[in-house]
Design a protein around this motif. Structure first.
Motif, mmCIF file in Angstrom:
data_model
loop_
_atom_site.group_PDB
_atom_site.id
_atom_site.type_symbol
_atom_site.label_atom_id
_atom_site.label_comp_id
_atom_site.label_asym_id
_atom_site.label_seq_id
_atom_site.Cartn_x
_atom_site.Cartn_y
_atom_site.Cartn_z
ATOM 1 N N VAL A 152 -8.562 -4.135 1.892
ATOM 2 C CA VAL A 152 -7.798 -3.870 3.108
ATOM 3 C C VAL A 152 -7.063 -2.554 2.942
ATOM 4 N N GLU A 153 -7.252 -1.675 3.892
ATOM 5 C CA GLU A 153 -6.538 -0.395 3.901
ATOM 6 C C GLU A 153 -5.261 -0.563 4.693
ATOM 7 N N LEU A 154 -4.105 -0.369 4.043
ATOM 8 C CA LEU A 154 -2.812 -0.512 4.695
ATOM 9 C C LEU A 154 -2.338 0.829 5.246
ATOM 10 N N ASP A 155 -1.522 0.748 6.281
ATOM 11 C CA ASP A 155 -1.010 1.937 6.950
ATOM 12 C C ASP A 155 0.082 2.581 6.099
ATOM 13 N N GLY A 156 -0.244 3.663 5.423
ATOM 14 C CA GLY A 156 0.724 4.340 4.577
ATOM 15 C C GLY A 156 1.831 5.014 5.347
ATOM 16 N N GLY A 157 1.655 5.170 6.625
ATOM 17 C CA GLY A 157 2.717 5.775 7.417
ATOM 18 C C GLY A 157 3.844 4.822 7.727
ATOM 19 N N ARG A 158 3.513 3.537 7.757
ATOM 20 C CA ARG A 158 4.533 2.537 8.071
ATOM 21 C C ARG A 158 5.026 1.805 6.826
ATOM 22 N N MET A 159 4.109 1.507 5.909
ATOM 23 C CA MET A 159 4.464 0.673 4.748
ATOM 24 C C MET A 159 4.649 1.543 3.508
ATOM 25 N N THR A 160 5.607 1.154 2.719
ATOM 26 C CA THR A 160 5.877 1.861 1.467
ATOM 27 C C THR A 160 5.504 0.969 0.279
ATOM 28 N N PRO A 161 5.286 1.586 -0.885
ATOM 29 C CA PRO A 161 5.003 0.775 -2.079
ATOM 30 C C PRO A 161 6.114 -0.234 -2.387
ATOM 31 N N ALA A 162 7.384 0.149 -2.156
ATOM 32 C CA ALA A 162 8.493 -0.778 -2.416
ATOM 33 C C ALA A 162 8.433 -1.974 -1.491
ATOM 34 N N GLY A 163 8.080 -1.737 -0.223
ATOM 35 C CA GLY A 163 7.981 -2.856 0.708
ATOM 36 C C GLY A 163 6.853 -3.786 0.363
ATOM 37 N N LEU A 164 5.663 -3.225 -0.012
ATOM 38 C CA LEU A 164 4.529 -4.060 -0.403
ATOM 39 C C LEU A 164 4.856 -4.861 -1.657
ATOM 40 N N LYS A 165 5.519 -4.228 -2.618
ATOM 41 C CA LYS A 165 5.894 -4.929 -3.849
ATOM 42 C C LYS A 165 6.803 -6.115 -3.543
ATOM 43 N N ALA A 166 7.726 -5.952 -2.588
ATOM 44 C CA ALA A 166 8.636 -7.039 -2.239
ATOM 45 C C ALA A 166 7.863 -8.230 -1.680
ATOM 46 N N VAL A 167 6.856 -7.961 -0.829
ATOM 47 C CA VAL A 167 6.067 -9.065 -0.258
ATOM 48 C C VAL A 167 5.257 -9.763 -1.351
ATOM 49 N N LEU A 168 4.643 -8.964 -2.234
ATOM 50 C CA LEU A 168 3.865 -9.577 -3.314
ATOM 51 C C LEU A 168 4.760 -10.385 -4.246
ATOM 52 N N ASP A 169 5.926 -9.859 -4.594
ATOM 53 C CA ASP A 169 6.846 -10.607 -5.454
ATOM 54 C C ASP A 169 7.283 -11.898 -4.785
#
Length: 786
Positions: A152-169
């Motif tokens: 899945v290609e995520l929208d790098g303009g809206r989502m940040t690595p910190a935000g994705l990490k929070a969801v995965l954690d």
């Protein structure tokens, strides 16, 4: 890494991650078949098998190509939907946390990952099912049914690595990272993580355990909907059960090795599980997805075996706890056989303890008839076996042999060696002598010879120890101030502790009952010891003059309530020590005339009814203590004729005399104390010690290790005990009465040391505050104790 190397690595990890496993998945060549041999004992038709078979190898091979035939301990319910009114739900509170910890481990090791989230040229891999528990978008990926790795290609303009990490954690840990709240909220909106989004808007502390529980409930709902299931488990009956590979691997080490180890099953859509019934598999899957099992005695046997087979530690814990908590006379032998078949040591100890504590009731049940001889003999040899009398034990053995006389008569000799005939009353021995079964084997005839000798008063030289649960604490003699506080009076009564009562708060009392009365004259500063459950009362004094020290000896048979006068010792003695050693009664040292101490040692030989002198002590002593540990006699402390107090410890041999060991370390010496055996150590307690002016109470205790010849500190007595009585009973130490060297007051209390709690506990008071008394443990007839 090759397939075989990968499999061996996973096998090693599975072996070390669970202690109670009965099997492990082994690597093999494609097409190779291994069949598991039967393990342990079988119990069929709700009863024990006639013999517990030798436990054999229990290594399950690949499940799709082999048959697994575990021992059957109970008949399973006739159908999966059979109504069982005794079923009760049991929940393992730690299951969810353990499951998610295992899921995190699978992610970190890169196992079974089926989702790759690409963000800003970086790829973050995860499990779709775990994400689906918190993300609506991930749930859609899961339901789509797309096989393999979902990219899945995520929208790098809206989502940040910190935000994705929070969801995965949050998906794997249930924890909320609020450091960059705006970035986390944007990631939640992109992935449809509504629950995390709501939590970020709250100020309350998030409970990670509760959030993981909510995620597991979502995962269970997806399983029930058959959403995203990627493997089918098939039983011999043809029933199919859909499941998620990642949950199976996280929930059981067996499935982890099977699905992640490179075996054929790791890539197949249908895995055949042989030897497990459909209703059992359904229950185990229900546990993996919820941490809950519905248990009763109708299904716990099969579920326990299956939990062992599939290495479901959590389910196994629930089953074992159920068996322990619901053990009774009808199930304890089944539980014992199950524990021995699968090397479940703790469960086996608990089951054996239950059988021993309820031996007579268990022996009347049908399952006792099928007990293997080796197991029965082991039970008979235990001191902890509880029975009204040794005759009840003998009857149980006779009934067991007669149930299958042709096969079991050859075992009679071995079993008769475990019967403690010396503990029986004459009328009980007569019943044994009349048993015709004993005439049919050489071992039985040997037992009859022993019984005949006992009936004619011929006592054996070996010490026949009473069984511990049947023993009671008995007080013998002593003296105290009379009720009018006019003078001291010796005690003529033998008291036994009928029961120990725990009242409200710290209130403790002891219920005492009179056992017998000492023949005149009364005694104090005497010694007692027990040989073959016969009480020997030795020496002491009848009053307070120098000529009142006695050399007489008595013997009391509690089974018959009969007193017997023995030959006199060679010298009068008080403040001496006495022990039973190798079937004889030894008296060591003591005071003979209030002026001189003795170094002489003499022993009473029951077979000859005579006293004989042994090698003397190194120094004349009084106020010392003696005990037998590991077949060796030890003597500690005491005073000599010049009132010098010794810290010494001697190893005493009747032929060669004394050899010195490491001296006691608490104080400059100790006398008027007691020495008891606790496990493989000696414990000295109470008494007095030399002070700068005279003597004072010695409340410090210490224990001696004969292997290292060293002393270590021991919990301090709560109260002084000078010249007390002491008994070791059922693994606990009792110190009773005595007096205080500092205050000269008599001590009424009974203190007990519990090795588990590692402290002394005040149990209550004696009938009177006796000093210079003695005590022992005796097995009493049930008619006296009731």
């Amino acid at each position: 890494m090759s397939q075989n190397k990968t499999t061996r690595k996973l096998e090693k990890k599975a072996d070390t991650s669970i202690h109670l496993q009965s099997s492990s998945v082994k690597s093999r060549n494609v097409g190779e078949e291994r069949r598991e041999k039967e393990a342990g004992s079988r119990i069929a038709s709700s009863s024990l098998t006639r013999n517990v078979r030798e436990k054999k190898s229990s290594i399950p091979p690949s499940l799709s190509t082999s048959s697994f035939s575990p021992p059957i301990f109970r008949k399973p319910p006739p159908t999966e939907h059979a109504f069982d009114p005794e079923l009760r739900p049991f929940v393992l509170s730690t299951h969810c946390d353990a499951l998610f910890a295992s899921l995190r481990g699978l992610q970190e090791e890169g196992l079974l990952l089926d989702c790759s989230l690409k963000l800003l040229a970086n790829s973050h891999k995860a499990h779709r099912l775990v994400l689906a528990a918190v993300s609506q978008r991930a749930e859609a990926w899961l339901i789509s049914g797309e096989a393999g790795l979902k990219e899945v290609e995520l929208d790098g303009g809206r989502m940040t690595p910190a935000g994705l990490k929070a969801v995965l954690d949050f998906s794997y840990r249930g924890e909320v990272e609020r450091g960059e709240t705006d970035e986390v909220l944007e990631a939640c909106r992109c992935l449809g993580a509504d629950r995390l989004e709501q939590l970020c808007g709250k100020d309350a502390v998030v409970n990670g355990s509760e959030e993981r529980e909510r995620s597991l409930r979502v995962i269970r709902t997806l399983w029930e909907r058959n959403a995203g299931c990627d493997v089918i488990l098939q039983t011999d009956s043809g029933d199919h059960f859909a499941a998620h590979r990642v949950i199976l691997a996280a929930g059981a080490d067996y499935f982890r090795a099977l699905l992640c180890g490179g075996l054929r099953e790791s890539s197949e859509g249908v895995v055949l599980l042989r030897g497990v019934t459909s209703w059992v598999l359904r229950n185990l899957l229900d546990f993996i997805y919820s941490g809950r099992l519905n248990l009763s005695f109708k299904n716990v046997w099969d579920l326990t075996e299956a939990a062992l087979q599939f290495q479901l530690q959590g389910a196994l814990s629930l089953c074992l706890n159920f068996l322990q908590d619901n053990m009774d006379e009808t199930s304890c032998l089944d539980i014992l056989a199950l524990a021995e078949a699968y090397s479940l040591e703790d469960l086996g100890r608990r089951a054996e303890d239950y059988v021993l504590a309820n031996f007579q009731r268990v022996a009347k049940g049908e399952k006792f008839r099928d007990l293997p001889c080796v197991q029965l003999q082991r039970l008979l040899e235990k001191d902890a076996l509880n029975a009204d009398s040794e005759l009840a034990v003998f009857r149980a053995v006779v009934n067991w042999v007669e149930d299958d006389k042709d096969r079991r008569l050859s075992h009679l000799a071995r079993l008769m060696q475990s019967i403690r005939f010396a503990l029986m009353r004459p009328e009980e021995l007569q019943e044994v002598q009349d048993c015709k079964l004993l005439l049919r084997s050489s071992g039985g005839k040997t037992a009859l010879e022993t019984v005949n000798n006992l009936l004619h008063g011929d006592r054996r030289t070996s010490d026949c120890k009473p069984r511990t649960p049947n023993q009671v604490l008995v007080l013998v003699g002593g003296d105290c101030v009379n009720e009018n506080f006019e003078r001291r009076e010796p005690n003529l009564c033998l008291w036994f502790a009928r029961r120990f009562v725990r009242g409200e708060g710290l209130i403790r009392t002891i219920e005492w009952k009179a056992l017998a009365h000492l023949p005149e004259p009364p005694r104090f500063r005497h010694c007692v010891c027990v040989l073959n459950n016969t009480l020997y009362i030795l020496g002491g004094r009848k009053y307070y003059g120098a000529l009142d020290i006695m050399k007489t000896a008595l013997r009391f048979d509690p089974a018959q309530g009969r007193w017997e006068r023995l030959p006199d010792m060679s010298r009068p003695r008080d403040y001496f020590a006495a022990v039973c050693y190798r079937g004889k009664v030894f008296v060591l040292g003591g005071n003979c005339d209030d002026m001189n101490c003795l170094d002489s040692v003499e022993c009473y030989i029951p077979e000859d009814n005579t006293w004989r002198l042994s090698h003397p002590l190194d120094v004349p002593l009084c106020g010392h203590a003696a005990a037998v540990l590991n077949g060796e006699m030890f003597v500690s402390g005491g005073c000599d004729s010049h009132l010098r107090c010794y810290p010494s410890l001697w190893l005493y041999d009747p032929v060669h005399g004394c050899s010195k060991r490491a001296p006691m370390t608490a104080g400059a010496g100790r006398a008027g104390h007691v020495m008891l055996v606790s496990g493989h150590r000696l414990v000295v307690a109470g008494g007095l010690q030399p002070m700068w002016a005279g003597y004072g109470d010695q409340m410090q205790c210490e224990s001696y290790d004969p292997v290292h010849d060293s002393w270590t500190s021991f919990p301090v007595l709560p109260r002084p005990h000078l010249s007390p009585a002491a008994v070791a009973l059922d693994g606990q130490l009792y110190v009773l009465g005595g007096s205080s060297a500092d205050s000269a007051r008599d001590m009424p209390w009974v203190h007990r040391y519990d090795p588990q709690a590692k402290c002394w506990d005040k149990l209550g008071a004696m009938p009177r505050p006796y000093a210079d008394l003695a005590a022992c443990a005796l097995q009493l007839p049930i008619s006296l104790k009731s």
